[in-house]
Scaffold this active site. Structure first.
Site, mmCIF file in Angstrom:
data_model
loop_
_atom_site.group_PDB
_atom_site.id
_atom_site.type_symbol
_atom_site.label_atom_id
_atom_site.label_comp_id
_atom_site.label_asym_id
_atom_site.label_seq_id
_atom_site.Cartn_x
_atom_site.Cartn_y
_atom_site.Cartn_z
ATOM 1 N N LYS A 54 -1.060 0.465 -5.916
ATOM 2 C CA LYS A 54 -2.040 -0.518 -5.434
ATOM 3 C C LYS A 54 -3.460 0.044 -5.560
ATOM 4 O O LYS A 54 -4.377 -0.648 -6.008
ATOM 5 C CB LYS A 54 -1.731 -0.899 -3.982
ATOM 6 C CG LYS A 54 -0.488 -1.773 -3.859
ATOM 7 C CD LYS A 54 0.022 -1.915 -2.432
ATOM 8 C CE LYS A 54 1.333 -2.689 -2.411
ATOM 9 N NZ LYS A 54 1.965 -2.792 -1.100
ATOM 10 N N GLN A 98 1.177 -0.658 4.776
ATOM 11 C CA GLN A 98 2.406 -0.579 3.993
ATOM 12 C C GLN A 98 3.633 -0.601 4.908
ATOM 13 O O GLN A 98 3.755 0.203 5.826
ATOM 14 C CB GLN A 98 2.391 0.705 3.138
ATOM 15 C CG GLN A 98 3.556 0.834 2.187
ATOM 16 C CD GLN A 98 3.572 -0.239 1.098
ATOM 17 O OE1 GLN A 98 2.546 -0.598 0.534
ATOM 18 N NE2 GLN A 98 4.752 -0.772 0.824
ATOM 19 N N ASP A 121 -1.975 -9.432 2.734
ATOM 20 C CA ASP A 121 -0.530 -9.565 2.559
ATOM 21 C C ASP A 121 -0.060 -10.934 3.052
ATOM 22 O O ASP A 121 1.095 -11.307 2.847
ATOM 23 C CB ASP A 121 0.226 -8.453 3.312
ATOM 24 C CG ASP A 121 0.513 -7.256 2.419
ATOM 25 O OD1 ASP A 121 0.491 -7.433 1.178
ATOM 26 O OD2 ASP A 121 0.764 -6.157 2.946
#
Ligand code: NDP
Length: 294
Positions: A54, A98, A121
């Site tokens: 990422k 994460q 997200d």
């Protein structure tokens, strides 16, 4: 007939390139560099690989990347403090924590603490609620990637019979809403669904997000249907090596479907590309710059 292979690698590369062009324009015209902060707790090797990828792709798109690494024994309060600091940081437009988090930390409370405007997200209750109400929202990346892939085959998904196998908050549930927004007719299946094979066989669009290697067989697929395989499963081979496979029996489904995504090289490629899209969208929304071109 052999199915068209939906090349996630090429489609994701094109998307990343378009994000880079628009990020450069925003920088040039408005002096804003979209910034993504990634928070990793602990040293889970798979999570480290995801975060590194990422970071790399964010930088390659000309956006700013910030990494926050916390030890495996970080407390809920410490992690919340990092999230709150990032919420206030004007250089950060997207925050991703994460997952999964180490045991003892409450992922739902952490995700809920992320400013919804920076929740790239798309997993916070505010964004999930906005999606469920058909309102503009930051959308979870993997489902967004699935829709983009399906739309490379069908200009419109309107009126299509779609079945989603799997009802997780991460994939299945947001996919329902995104497909409804596209005016598809949606069935969502899960582990208690009866006669899944024949339900699948009626679908024009099959989206498998189960986590069961090669579960979806060729005789479940209507000839010519489009199949999007979200699953990522590592299986052991006889020679001691391992191989990644999806939730779809790819080789046999290739003979029946109209179009199918491979694993690897399908949906997985889209997830990070969509994270960049969301970071760009978040930066534009926060600075009131209007919708980006992507
Ligand atoms: P979850 O384990 O959270 O959810 C799996 C879903 O599948 C559940 O709803 C479960 O039903 C359902 N299910 C399990 N067994 C069956 C069965 N036999 N028949 C029908 N439904 C079943 O998984 P995720 O949604 O997080 O992930 C799914 C897959 O997608 C995994 O392989 C994961 O690695 C992959 N993935 C890939 C991503 C990418 O970037 N490509 C991103 C995220 C995930 P129930 O609710 O009843 O238990």
């Amino acid at each position: 007939m052999v199915a068209k292979v939906i090349d996630g690698k090429v489609i994701a590369a094109d998307l990343r390139a378009r994000v880079a062009v628009d990020a450069a324009r925003i920088k040039r015209e408005h002096g804003v560099t979209p910034g993504l902060a990634a928070v990793l707790v602990g040293s889970d090797p798979a999570s480290q690989v995801y975060v590194r990828s990422k970071v790399k792709q964010t930088e390659a798109a000309g956006m700013a990347s910030f990494e926050h690494l916390l030890p495996v024994n970080a407390s809920q309060a410490e992690l919340l403090a990092v999230v709150e600091k990032l919420n206030r940081d004007p250089l950060v437009h997207g925050i991703l924590v994460q997952l999964p988090l180490p045991a003892g930390l409450d992922p739902q409370a952490i995700v809920a603490a992320i400013d919804p405007a920076k929740d790239v997200d798309g997993l916070s209750p505010v964004n999930a609620g906005r999606i469920a109400n058909g309102l503009p929202a930051l959308t979870p990346c993997t489902p967004l990637g699935c829709i983009i892939l399906a739309k490379t085959v069908h200009a419109s998904l309107e009126g299509m019979n779609a079945i989603i196998i799997g009802r997780s908050n991460l994939v299945g549930r947001p996919l329902v809403q995104l497909l409804l927004n596209e005016n598809a007719t949606v069935t969502i299946a899960h582990s208690r669904t009866r006669d899944l094979a024949s339900m699948c066989a009626r679908a024009d669009l099959v989206l498998a997000a189960v986590g069961k290697p090669e579960m979806v067989k060729a005789n479940w697929i209507k000839p010519g249907a489009t199949v999007i395989d979200v699953g990522i499963n590592r299986i052991a081979l006889a020679d001691g090596k391992t191989r990644l496979v999806g939730d779809v029996a790819y080789n046999e489904v290739l003979e029946v479907a109209g179009a199918v995504t491979p694993v690897p090289g399908g949906v997985g490629q889209m997830t990070v590309a969509c994270l960049l899209v969301n970071t760009l969208r978040a930066a534009c929304a926060i600075h009131a710059l209007g919708q980006p071109a992507v």
